[in-house]
Scaffold this active site. Sequence first.
Site, PDB file in Angstrom:
ATOM      1  N   CYS A  94       0.830  -1.218   0.000  1.00 54.28           N
ATOM      2  CA  CYS A  94       0.000   0.000   0.000  1.00 54.28           C
ATOM      3  C   CYS A  94       0.869   1.274   0.000  1.00 54.28           C
ATOM      4  O   CYS A  94       1.416   1.612  -1.043  1.00 54.28           O
ATOM      5  CB  CYS A  94      -0.994  -0.044   1.154  1.00 54.28           C
ATOM      6  SG  CYS A  94      -2.397   1.050   0.855  1.00 54.28           S
ATOM      7  N   HIS A 131      -3.000  -5.209   1.694  1.00 49.06           N
ATOM      8  CA  HIS A 131      -2.212  -5.399   2.916  1.00 49.06           C
ATOM      9  C   HIS A 131      -2.113  -6.870   3.300  1.00 49.06           C
ATOM     10  O   HIS A 131      -2.875  -7.326   4.160  1.00 49.06           O
ATOM     11  CB  HIS A 131      -2.876  -4.659   4.083  1.00 49.06           C
ATOM     12  CG  HIS A 131      -2.867  -3.172   3.959  1.00 49.06           C
ATOM     13  ND1 HIS A 131      -1.865  -2.387   4.490  1.00 49.06           N
ATOM     14  CD2 HIS A 131      -3.733  -2.325   3.359  1.00 49.06           C
ATOM     15  CE1 HIS A 131      -2.119  -1.118   4.229  1.00 49.06           C
ATOM     16  NE2 HIS A 131      -3.243  -1.052   3.547  1.00 49.06           N
ATOM     17  N   GLU A 184      -0.176  -8.153   5.219  1.00 50.62           N
ATOM     18  CA  GLU A 184       0.197  -8.228   6.637  1.00 50.62           C
ATOM     19  C   GLU A 184      -1.029  -8.223   7.550  1.00 50.62           C
ATOM     20  O   GLU A 184      -0.909  -8.523   8.739  1.00 50.62           O
ATOM     21  CB  GLU A 184       1.150  -7.070   7.001  1.00 50.62           C
ATOM     22  CG  GLU A 184       0.553  -5.663   6.998  1.00 50.62           C
ATOM     23  CD  GLU A 184       0.467  -5.015   5.619  1.00 50.62           C
ATOM     24  OE1 GLU A 184       0.569  -5.740   4.599  1.00 50.62           O
ATOM     25  OE2 GLU A 184       0.268  -3.780   5.550  1.00 50.62           O
TER      26      GLU A 184
HETATM   27  N1  GLN Z   1      -3.337   6.354   1.058  1.00 50.01           N
HETATM   28  C1  GLN Z   1      -2.118   6.031   1.718  1.00 50.01           C
HETATM   29  C2  GLN Z   1      -0.938   6.779   1.150  1.00 50.01           C
HETATM   30  O1  GLN Z   1      -1.014   7.586   0.314  1.00 50.01           O
HETATM   31  C3  GLN Z   1      -1.841   4.559   1.684  1.00 50.01           C
HETATM   32  C4  GLN Z   1      -2.840   3.829   2.531  1.00 50.01           C
HETATM   33  C5  GLN Z   1      -2.332   2.595   3.175  1.00 50.01           C
HETATM   34  O2  GLN Z   1      -1.135   2.296   3.221  1.00 50.01           O
HETATM   35  N2  GLN Z   1      -3.256   1.887   3.752  1.00 50.01           N
HETATM   36  O3  GLN Z   1       0.116   6.560   1.580  1.00 50.01           O
END
Ligand code: GLN
Length: 191
Positions: A78, A169, A171
């Site tokens: 992410c 994710h 994790e």
């Molecule tokens: N929107 C977040 C960002 O720009 C990422 C979100 C996340 O890691 N759950 O970093």
Amino acid sequence: MRIGVLALQGDVREHLSALAAVGADAVRVRRPSELDDVDALVIPGGESTTIGKLLVTFELLEPVRKRVRDGMPAFGSCAGMILLADRVLDGTADQIGIGGIDMTVRRNAFGRQVDSWESDVAFDGEPLHAVFIRAPWVEQCGDDVEVLARAADRIVAVRQGSLIATAFHPELTGDRRVHALFVSMVKEQAT
Ligand code: GLN
């Protein structure tokens, strides 16, 4: 073989336990000397702009960039995917990245429709339950980038050489296949 988890912000603990569950020696990385001691690095989910700023504050940005350029395996989930992208759309004006994967990601891409959602994605041909939280998607990627998974017709997991990135994710779920894939990549590289 030791795998570091970049421990500036985000779901660090979850990555440490996922790595331990697949038999890896996993440690937190918060200083350049700790980076020197690891063979690979996980960049957790969290907030990419915050992690980017903290990379500068903790004097880790250039050392991490250099290790990635020199071939250290890295896995970003992410926010970590955003940080490993060579190009970011909808970033903040001062968005700082590590780069390494020849792709353009759009930040908070799914978030405009819905902030958080779950879906089964085909990962390596097998269904994998994926959790998306204000997730990016991969808008474009180069010829050297292998697509590992798609969701809602978008690319959500990629691999380029020793770098992997997921918009979701792994994790946060009990399924350890992505971490297992990463650990096997690190082992391969070490031999
Ligand atoms: N929107 C977040 C960002 O720009 C990422 C979100 C996340 O890691 N759950 O970093």
